[in-house]
Design a protein around this motif. Structure first.
Motif, PDB file in Angstrom:
ATOM      1  N   UNK A  46       0.808  -0.999   0.142  1.00 52.24           N
ATOM      2  CA  UNK A  46       0.062   0.040   0.022  1.00 52.24           C
ATOM      3  C   UNK A  46       0.934   1.333   0.032  1.00 52.24           C
ATOM      4  N   UNK A  47       1.844   1.337   1.102  1.00 49.88           N
ATOM      5  CA  UNK A  47       2.430   2.465   1.021  1.00 49.88           C
ATOM      6  C   UNK A  47       3.845   2.187   1.999  1.00 49.88           C
ATOM      7  N   UNK A  48       4.648   3.172   1.707  1.00 48.11           N
ATOM      8  CA  UNK A  48       6.198   3.149   2.308  1.00 48.11           C
ATOM      9  C   UNK A  48       6.288   4.498   3.056  1.00 48.11           C
ATOM     10  N   UNK A  49       6.958   4.407   4.229  1.00 47.90           N
ATOM     11  CA  UNK A  49       7.496   5.829   4.872  1.00 47.90           C
ATOM     12  C   UNK A  49       9.000   5.591   5.117  1.00 47.90           C
ATOM     13  N   UNK A  50       9.814   6.478   4.959  1.00 47.70           N
ATOM     14  CA  UNK A  50      11.143   6.632   5.471  1.00 47.70           C
ATOM     15  C   UNK A  50      11.137   7.686   6.488  1.00 47.70           C
ATOM     16  N   UNK A  51      11.503   7.610   7.711  1.00 51.97           N
ATOM     17  CA  UNK A  51      10.925   8.674   8.797  1.00 51.97           C
ATOM     18  C   UNK A  51       9.563   9.118   8.364  1.00 51.97           C
ATOM     19  N   UNK A  52       9.364  10.429   8.492  1.00 51.78           N
ATOM     20  CA  UNK A  52       8.064  10.900   8.379  1.00 51.78           C
ATOM     21  C   UNK A  52       7.708  10.925   7.015  1.00 51.78           C
ATOM     22  N   UNK A  53       8.738  11.027   5.899  1.00 47.92           N
ATOM     23  CA  UNK A  53       8.412  11.264   4.544  1.00 47.92           C
ATOM     24  C   UNK A  53       7.665   9.820   3.923  1.00 47.92           C
ATOM     25  N   UNK A  54       6.436  10.100   3.357  1.00 53.31           N
ATOM     26  CA  UNK A  54       5.739   9.087   2.575  1.00 53.31           C
ATOM     27  C   UNK A  54       6.622   9.012   1.033  1.00 53.31           C
ATOM     28  N   UNK A  58       0.848   3.018  -3.476  1.00 49.39           N
ATOM     29  CA  UNK A  58       0.533   2.036  -4.538  1.00 49.39           C
ATOM     30  C   UNK A  58      -0.636   2.670  -5.173  1.00 49.39           C
ATOM     31  N   UNK A  59      -1.110   2.345  -6.447  1.00 52.47           N
ATOM     32  CA  UNK A  59      -2.231   2.709  -6.974  1.00 52.47           C
ATOM     33  C   UNK A  59      -3.673   1.885  -6.462  1.00 52.47           C
ATOM     34  N   UNK A  60      -3.205   1.377  -5.564  1.00 57.32           N
ATOM     35  CA  UNK A  60      -4.547   0.455  -4.606  1.00 57.32           C
ATOM     36  C   UNK A  60      -4.939   1.634  -3.665  1.00 57.32           C
ATOM     37  N   UNK A  61      -4.063   2.593  -3.161  1.00 58.03           N
ATOM     38  CA  UNK A  61      -4.358   3.438  -2.233  1.00 58.03           C
ATOM     39  C   UNK A  61      -5.211   4.714  -2.859  1.00 58.03           C
ATOM     40  N   UNK A  62      -6.636   4.405  -2.802  1.00 59.28           N
ATOM     41  CA  UNK A  62      -7.487   5.374  -3.599  1.00 59.28           C
ATOM     42  C   UNK A  62      -7.383   6.593  -2.759  1.00 59.28           C
ATOM     43  N   UNK A  63      -8.254   7.521  -3.243  1.00 60.02           N
ATOM     44  CA  UNK A  63      -8.538   8.778  -2.207  1.00 60.02           C
ATOM     45  C   UNK A  63      -8.989   8.768  -1.141  1.00 60.02           C
ATOM     46  N   UNK A  64      -9.547   7.399  -0.688  1.00 56.82           N
ATOM     47  CA  UNK A  64     -10.400   7.158   0.463  1.00 56.82           C
ATOM     48  C   UNK A  64      -9.401   6.851   1.451  1.00 56.82           C
ATOM     49  N   UNK A  65      -8.118   6.511   1.003  1.00 52.83           N
ATOM     50  CA  UNK A  65      -7.080   6.054   1.951  1.00 52.83           C
ATOM     51  C   UNK A  65      -6.158   7.154   2.256  1.00 52.83           C
ATOM     52  N   UNK A  66      -5.721   7.149   3.556  1.00 56.56           N
ATOM     53  CA  UNK A  66      -4.803   8.228   3.603  1.00 56.56           C
ATOM     54  C   UNK A  66      -3.813   7.508   5.080  1.00 56.56           C
ATOM     55  N   UNK A  67      -2.453   7.765   4.937  1.00 58.96           N
ATOM     56  CA  UNK A  67      -1.696   7.286   5.697  1.00 58.96           C
ATOM     57  C   UNK A  67      -0.676   8.345   6.212  1.00 58.96           C
TER      58      UNK A  67
END
Lengths: 116, 112
Positions: A46-54, A58-67
């Motif tokens: 879905x997604x990757x963070x290094x420290x606080x930076x995203x 992924x394209x799977x992460x639609x507008x309804x998803x936030x991390x």
């Protein structure tokens, strides 16, 4: 340090509601990942963070998803206006090395989401 | 190969049998290949991370090999025990991104 912690372990919600999951990685790990697993499939990135930076989503992460990972420590994954297709196991993982090259990822036990 | 593929999908062996699984992955822009063991109700646990062509790694009765040119890896379990029962996942990552792409896993059941 007891490893990667995820909360809650299980969540049942009605369609259309918002949900938020939390992940506490191993404290020395500056890299954090979210994955989703649906029945019969392997985990999907879905997604990757290094420290606080995203750094990657992924394209799977639609507008309804936030991390978020506001201070480079714990992370939250929010799903707005949940749909039945969001029902899945949401896994968080962390690592200390680039792409887990030295020791792989350390995974949490996951949050099982059921949307009814 | 565009995706990571694992075979067989499931396997049932008797205690003491040796077994092996196959993982196929995209060979272009290859960075690393991960193997995980996932027991029911627990977290996936890293077994091996392999990066070099021809790499062989071993942990107790479990070993793995890697061929990056043809895009495959084998996982071997020698003398299977009931506690080896789990789903074994492999995943590859390319040098162009951070996404670990998983196969669907091989479900192993070892009966006494």
């Amino acid at each position: 340090d007891t490893g990667v912690s995820q909360d809650p372990r299980h969540k049942i919600t009605k369609r259309g509601q918002n949900v938020t999951f939390r992940c506490d990685p191993i404290s020395e790990h500056n890299r954090l990942y979210w994955y989703r697993q649906t029945l019969g499939q392997g985990p999907e990135f879905l997604t990757y963070f290094q420290n606080e930076a995203q750094l990657e989503k992924s394209r799977l992460l639609s507008d309804r998803f936030s991390a978020e990972r506001p201070k480079g420590s714990f992370s939250t994954l929010e799903i707005q206006r949940t749909e039945q297709g969001d029902s899945a196991m949401y896994l968080c993982a962390s690592s200390s090395s680039d792409r887990g090259a030295s020791a792989g990822y350390t995974f949490g036990s996951g949050t099982r989401l059921t949307v009814v | 190969i565009l995706n990571v593929e694992q075979s067989p999908q499931s396997l049932h062996v008797q205690e003491g049998d040796s077994t092996n699984f196959t993982c196929s992955f995209p060979s272009s822009n290859f960075y690393a290949l991960h193997w995980y063991r996932w027991e029911t109700a627990k977290s996936p646990e890293a077994l091996f991370v392999m990066t070099l062509n021809g790499d062989e790694k071993k942990k107790g009765r479990i070993s793995a090999t890697l061929n990056t040119k043809e895009g495959y890896s084998y996982l071997y379990i020698k003398g299977s025990q009931p506690e080896d029962s789990a789903t074994y996942l492999c995943a590859s990552i390319r040098d162009s991104g951070y996404a670990l792409n998983f196969g669907k896993g091989t479900s192993l059941l070892v009966t006494p």
